[in-house]
Design a protein around this motif. Structure first.
Motif, PDB file in Angstrom:
ATOM      1  N   GLN A 240     -10.457  66.991  -5.431  1.00  0.00           N
ATOM      2  CA  GLN A 240     -11.616  66.109  -5.371  1.00  0.00           C
ATOM      3  C   GLN A 240     -11.869  65.482  -4.005  1.00  0.00           C
ATOM      4  O   GLN A 240     -13.004  65.156  -3.672  1.00  0.00           O
ATOM      5  CB  GLN A 240     -11.472  64.969  -6.392  1.00  0.00           C
ATOM      6  N   ILE A 241     -10.831  65.261  -3.198  1.00  0.00           N
ATOM      7  CA  ILE A 241     -10.995  64.558  -1.921  1.00  0.00           C
ATOM      8  C   ILE A 241     -10.101  65.203  -0.862  1.00  0.00           C
ATOM      9  O   ILE A 241      -8.928  65.491  -1.125  1.00  0.00           O
ATOM     10  CB  ILE A 241     -10.646  63.057  -2.042  1.00  0.00           C
ATOM     11  N   SER A 242     -10.659  65.382   0.342  1.00  0.00           N
ATOM     12  CA  SER A 242      -9.888  65.830   1.502  1.00  0.00           C
ATOM     13  C   SER A 242      -9.882  64.705   2.527  1.00  0.00           C
ATOM     14  O   SER A 242     -10.941  64.165   2.872  1.00  0.00           O
ATOM     15  CB  SER A 242     -10.521  67.085   2.113  1.00  0.00           C
ATOM     16  N   THR A 243      -8.698  64.349   3.011  1.00  0.00           N
ATOM     17  CA  THR A 243      -8.555  63.200   3.910  1.00  0.00           C
ATOM     18  C   THR A 243      -7.724  63.575   5.129  1.00  0.00           C
ATOM     19  O   THR A 243      -6.656  64.176   4.987  1.00  0.00           O
ATOM     20  CB  THR A 243      -7.900  62.009   3.183  1.00  0.00           C
ATOM     21  N   ALA A 244      -8.203  63.195   6.285  1.00  0.00           N
ATOM     22  CA  ALA A 244      -7.476  63.410   7.538  1.00  0.00           C
ATOM     23  C   ALA A 244      -7.081  62.058   8.114  1.00  0.00           C
ATOM     24  O   ALA A 244      -7.888  61.119   8.141  1.00  0.00           O
ATOM     25  CB  ALA A 244      -8.334  64.172   8.538  1.00  0.00           C
ATOM     26  N   VAL A 245      -5.846  61.968   8.597  1.00  0.00           N
ATOM     27  CA  VAL A 245      -5.345  60.767   9.268  1.00  0.00           C
ATOM     28  C   VAL A 245      -4.776  61.189  10.618  1.00  0.00           C
ATOM     29  O   VAL A 245      -3.936  62.094  10.684  1.00  0.00           O
ATOM     30  CB  VAL A 245      -4.251  60.056   8.450  1.00  0.00           C
ATOM     31  N   ALA A 246      -5.247  60.560  11.670  1.00  0.00           N
ATOM     32  CA  ALA A 246      -4.745  60.847  13.017  1.00  0.00           C
ATOM     33  C   ALA A 246      -4.318  59.558  13.686  1.00  0.00           C
ATOM     34  O   ALA A 246      -5.000  58.532  13.566  1.00  0.00           O
ATOM     35  CB  ALA A 246      -5.817  61.535  13.862  1.00  0.00           C
TER      36      ALA A 246
ATOM     37  N   ALA B 114      -6.004  73.028  20.833  1.00  0.00           N
ATOM     38  CA  ALA B 114      -7.398  72.600  20.832  1.00  0.00           C
ATOM     39  C   ALA B 114      -7.506  71.163  20.328  1.00  0.00           C
ATOM     40  O   ALA B 114      -6.766  70.735  19.437  1.00  0.00           O
ATOM     41  CB  ALA B 114      -8.236  73.524  19.947  1.00  0.00           C
ATOM     42  N   SER B 115      -8.449  70.414  20.900  1.00  0.00           N
ATOM     43  CA  SER B 115      -8.680  69.030  20.494  1.00  0.00           C
ATOM     44  C   SER B 115      -9.727  68.996  19.385  1.00  0.00           C
ATOM     45  O   SER B 115     -10.809  69.576  19.528  1.00  0.00           O
ATOM     46  CB  SER B 115      -9.154  68.201  21.687  1.00  0.00           C
ATOM     47  N   VAL B 116      -9.410  68.329  18.296  1.00  0.00           N
ATOM     48  CA  VAL B 116     -10.324  68.270  17.155  1.00  0.00           C
ATOM     49  C   VAL B 116     -10.484  66.829  16.691  1.00  0.00           C
ATOM     50  O   VAL B 116      -9.625  65.978  16.955  1.00  0.00           O
ATOM     51  CB  VAL B 116      -9.836  69.155  15.979  1.00  0.00           C
ATOM     52  N   ARG B 117     -11.566  66.576  15.997  1.00  0.00           N
ATOM     53  CA  ARG B 117     -11.851  65.235  15.482  1.00  0.00           C
ATOM     54  C   ARG B 117     -11.362  65.122  14.034  1.00  0.00           C
ATOM     55  O   ARG B 117     -11.395  66.096  13.291  1.00  0.00           O
ATOM     56  CB  ARG B 117     -13.343  64.952  15.560  1.00  0.00           C
ATOM     57  N   PRO B 118     -10.963  63.940  13.629  1.00  0.00           N
ATOM     58  CA  PRO B 118     -10.536  63.768  12.231  1.00  0.00           C
ATOM     59  C   PRO B 118     -11.566  64.233  11.209  1.00  0.00           C
ATOM     60  O   PRO B 118     -11.216  64.845  10.204  1.00  0.00           O
ATOM     61  CB  PRO B 118     -10.266  62.264  12.136  1.00  0.00           C
ATOM     62  N   VAL B 119     -12.859  63.962  11.459  1.00  0.00           N
ATOM     63  CA  VAL B 119     -13.872  64.389  10.500  1.00  0.00           C
ATOM     64  C   VAL B 119     -13.938  65.900  10.411  1.00  0.00           C
ATOM     65  O   VAL B 119     -14.190  66.465   9.333  1.00  0.00           O
ATOM     66  CB  VAL B 119     -15.259  63.798  10.863  1.00  0.00           C
ATOM     67  N   GLU B 120     -13.690  66.588  11.509  1.00  0.00           N
ATOM     68  CA  GLU B 120     -13.686  68.054  11.490  1.00  0.00           C
ATOM     69  C   GLU B 120     -12.497  68.589  10.699  1.00  0.00           C
ATOM     70  O   GLU B 120     -12.620  69.571   9.956  1.00  0.00           O
ATOM     71  CB  GLU B 120     -13.671  68.586  12.924  1.00  0.00           C
ATOM     72  N   GLN B 121     -11.356  67.947  10.853  1.00  0.00           N
ATOM     73  CA  GLN B 121     -10.185  68.373  10.094  1.00  0.00           C
ATOM     74  C   GLN B 121     -10.338  68.069   8.607  1.00  0.00           C
ATOM     75  O   GLN B 121      -9.954  68.876   7.751  1.00  0.00           O
ATOM     76  CB  GLN B 121      -8.927  67.689  10.645  1.00  0.00           C
ATOM     77  N   ALA B 122     -10.896  66.918   8.281  1.00  0.00           N
ATOM     78  CA  ALA B 122     -11.103  66.590   6.867  1.00  0.00           C
ATOM     79  C   ALA B 122     -12.035  67.608   6.216  1.00  0.00           C
ATOM     80  O   ALA B 122     -11.786  68.079   5.094  1.00  0.00           O
ATOM     81  CB  ALA B 122     -11.675  65.182   6.728  1.00  0.00           C
TER      82      ALA B 122
END
Length: 713
Positions: free
Chosen positions: A583-589, A483-491
């Motif tokens: 405290q923080i969740s970060t996604a990098v694609a 499935a294709s997902v956006r970085p903001v959705e993963q974060a």
């Protein structure tokens, strides 16, 4: 000849004329010959008719609604700490009340444009007559107007040069002067008039020319701005500064005569120097992504285009300026200069408990790349989707020590053939170990045991949109992130694990105020429980092993625990690292915007989630977490029971002659001495170019019997 004959001769006609003249009879003048009385009558009638016409014109000329553009005010967008990001406006205008404009700035404008403003009526008869004469003769029609007339022209009328327009200007100015106070008129004028450099109003002008708010202008600076009003575009040019200074001296002289400054003060004054004109656009660099996302969210909150661009809203966002800087630095430091421009990176950082977006990296420059890599790009998730599979299993009562088959390759129902990275055969393996090493076959087996519908449901609860998942319903490849997902959705999805199973919808607008500071909208975090706190704790525990000794050791933080998951998609088209602290969740694609492979980039044979994306994540998070208290993740909860979906190979009992204890065939969840296996070549598949954004599904058909995608690392 006899005397009688002489008597019969008639007297000439002039004798009778003389008698008529002698009797007082006068000759009448023709009607068309002017007399003083006739001229007086005509002039009087003309005055009466003109007065009547003026009276009728005054009576029938209302004060119209001001032009939208004339009264429009820029919406200001602020970082979370109150510092401005930029303006949203059709015109660069920021209205301020008169009491916020220093008196010396007000008087400078009056000295330049209307020194008798507070004592004279709203119109200048002499100036109006000169303007009408100029219009009638085709000459110059400007100049001589009062401030009230100038405001009437700019706010209510068109710029055409006609006698009727000048008369309307007069009528409106007279009515304004009678109906409104002088202070009100001056305030409207100061917020409306154009100063050059695209600045409308005194506040925008102060920023454009001196990079400061109007309240901090000196008398000299105020006089310089007032000097611009007559010919703003001309006087603002550097080559015309000499003429501007002459105009400035005229204004200063007027201020002296008005008693606003003393000759001693003038003796110490120097014409203020303008600051360099800003060449950057409000949407240049990273700011454009923040502004565009703010606009989108304002529209979602119900604000119309008119409100956004013309009503002077004050929008306070969730963006942290320090974290924005760290995001840019982390990406730019990790990205070699010789990489193709189409290799893109998206980064999003989210506060787990509230869903507030703290930072985003949408691209190198919005003016050159309007596609937001953080909120719009949607590469396939790859193995970064596996935590949702694990959470679904834990919810279903399958514990972390449960064994699944990690042998490679395997063929599943319908001929779906899957192999592990490097075709490594792990055999029976625990869920913790399968997560640490990102074992494809183990995760497909687990998803089939749990049920793909349960996996979909869990992912949806963590914020992955249903429309993203539904095209892959019932397909085993969902476990491997087709499935294709956006970085903001993963974060936001991984933030759900960080917040103990509570999902918070990501958002960038914190509150909205009107131009007077009245609250229009306070955004309340939208949250719901996605799964239990114990499930979140155990999933987090497994992801900690990924960072400690699995595929993402490059993401390890120097002073605190971290958890996360790597992802590398088929043919190396995209690479992920999504990780978090409490405290923080970060996604990098990372991905190629044309959907091409990342293989062969300078300096790297291939890009994996555990290489450049993990390094970017680490660089960002080390800075973002600096000076923040160290928080620990919750202890492993050990939810569910241990299921043996695969039987461990028993360890042989050592003989007395053996001095060394052999390593177990099936290592426990903490054991991580086995080196990370490298990639091996896979069977060739037809090259695809799915275009941009990503939305392809590389899972093979049942007939193809080929490996669906490259595993993680």
């Amino acid at each position: 000849m006899s005397t009688s004959s002489h008597r019969r001769v008639r007297a000439p006609d002039d004798t009778r004329s003389g008698r008529r003249a002698a009797s007082g009879e006068k000759r009448r003048r023709p009607w068309y010959v002017p007399t003083f009385r006739r001229v007086l009558w005509v002039f009087g009638l003309g005055l009466l008719a003109g007065g009547a016409l003026v009276g009728v014109g005054y009576a029938v000329t209302p004060i119209p609604a001001a032009h939208d553009v004339a009264v429009s005010e820029a919406t200001m967008v602020y970082y979370g700490n109150g510092k401005p990001i930029g303006k949203l406006a059709e015109e660069n205008r920021v209205a301020v009340p008169l009491n916020k404009v220093p008196k010396h700035v007000q008087m400078a404008v009056l000295a330049a444009e209307n020194r008798d403003f507070y004592t004279e009526p709203g119109v200048s008869p002499r100036g109006l007559a000169r303007a009408i004469w100029g219009v009638a003769t085709g000459g110059y029609a400007g100049g001589g107007s009062t401030i009230t007339q100038q405001y009437s022209k700019v706010a209510f009328l068109s710029p055409e040069q006609t006698i009727s327009r000048k008369l309307k200007e007069m009528f409106i100015a007279i009515k304004l002067d009678r109906q409104r106070s002088k202070d009100w008129i001056l305030e409207q004028y100061l917020n409306t008039i154009y100063f050059g450099r695209g600045a409308y109003g005194i506040q925008a002008a102060a920023d454009a020319y001196f990079h400061k708010p109007v309240g901090k202008l000196t008398p000299s600076q105020g006089a310089m701005l007032a000097s611009l009003i007559q010919l703003p575009e001309y006087y603002s040019l550097p080559e015309n500064r000499g003429e501007l200074v002459q105009r400035w001296r005229y204004v200063i002289d007027g201020m002296v005569k008005m008693g606003q400054v003393s000759p001693e003060q003038v003796a110490r004054m120097r014409p203020a120097e303008f600051r360099k004109e800003r060449a950057d656009n409000a949407f240049a660099g990273q700011r454009g992504y923040l502004m565009r996302r703010t606009i989108t969210e304002l529209q979602q909150l119900g604000f119309s285009e008119d409100m956004i661009y013309r009503r002077g809203l004050r929008v306070h966002t969730t963006f942290d300026p320090r974290l924005q800087m760290y995001a840019r630095q982390a990406v730019e430091e990790a990205r070699p200069e010789d990489w193709p421009a189409k290799v893109q990176t998206g980064l999003v950082a989210v506060e787990p408990r509230t869903g507030e977006v703290l930072a985003e990296y949408g691209g190198r420059n919005y003016l050159k790349h309007q596609y937001d890599n953080a909120f719009m790009a949607a590469p396939q998730a790859g193995s970064a989707f596996k935590p949702y599979v694990l959470a679904a299993a834990l919810e279903d009562g399958i514990g972390l020590d449960s064994m699944v088959d990690g042998s490679s390759p395997q063929t599943f129902k319908g001929g779906y053939r899957v192999s592990n990275d490097g075709n490594v055969n792990y055999g029976p393996i625990t869920l913790t170990r399968a997560t640490q090493k990102s074992v494809n076959t183990a995760y497909v087996n687990l998803a089939m045991k749990v049920g793909l519908s349960k996996v979909m449901e869990t992912a949806e609860e963590a914020g992955i949109p249903a429309e993203t998942l539904e095209p892959h319903a019932g397909r085993a490849g969902m476990a491997l992130g087709i499935a294709s997902v956006r970085p903001v959705e993963q974060a936001a999805g991984f933030a759900t694990f960080a917040s103990g199973g509570m999902y918070a919808e990501p958002h960038v607008v914190r509150r909205v105020e009107d131009s007077d500071g009245n609250l229009q909208k306070q955004v309340t975090p939208q949250t719901h429980r996605a799964f239990s706190a114990d499930v979140a704790a155990d999933t987090t525990y497994a992801m900690q092993q990924v960072v400690r000794g699995g595929t993402a050791t490059a993401a390890r933080l120097s002073d605190r625990p971290a958890a996360g998951k790597t992802g590398t998609t088929d043919k190396n088209k995209a690479a992920w690292f999504v990780g978090f602290t409490p405290q923080i969740s970060t996604a990098v694609a990372m991905f190629h915007q044309d959907g091409k492979s990342l293989i062969g980039l300078p300096g790297y044979s291939e890009i994996y989630g555990g290489t450049v994306p993990a390094s970017i994540w680490n660089a960002f998070m080390e800075r973002a977490m600096a000076n923040k208290p160290v928080e620990q993740f919750p202890q492993r909860a050990d939810v569910g029971i241990t299921q043996l979906y695969a039987t461990p190979t028993p360890t042989a009992t050592p003989t007395p002659s053996v001095t060394a204890t052999p390593k177990p065939t099936i290592p426990g969840p903490e054991w991580s001495e086995e080196p990370w296996p490298g990639y091996s070549e896979e069977p060739e598949e037809p090259e695809e170019d799915p275009g941009f954004p990503f939305g392809t599904d590389d899972e093979p058909t049942e007939e193809s019997n080929t490996v669906p995608r490259r595993s993680d690392e």
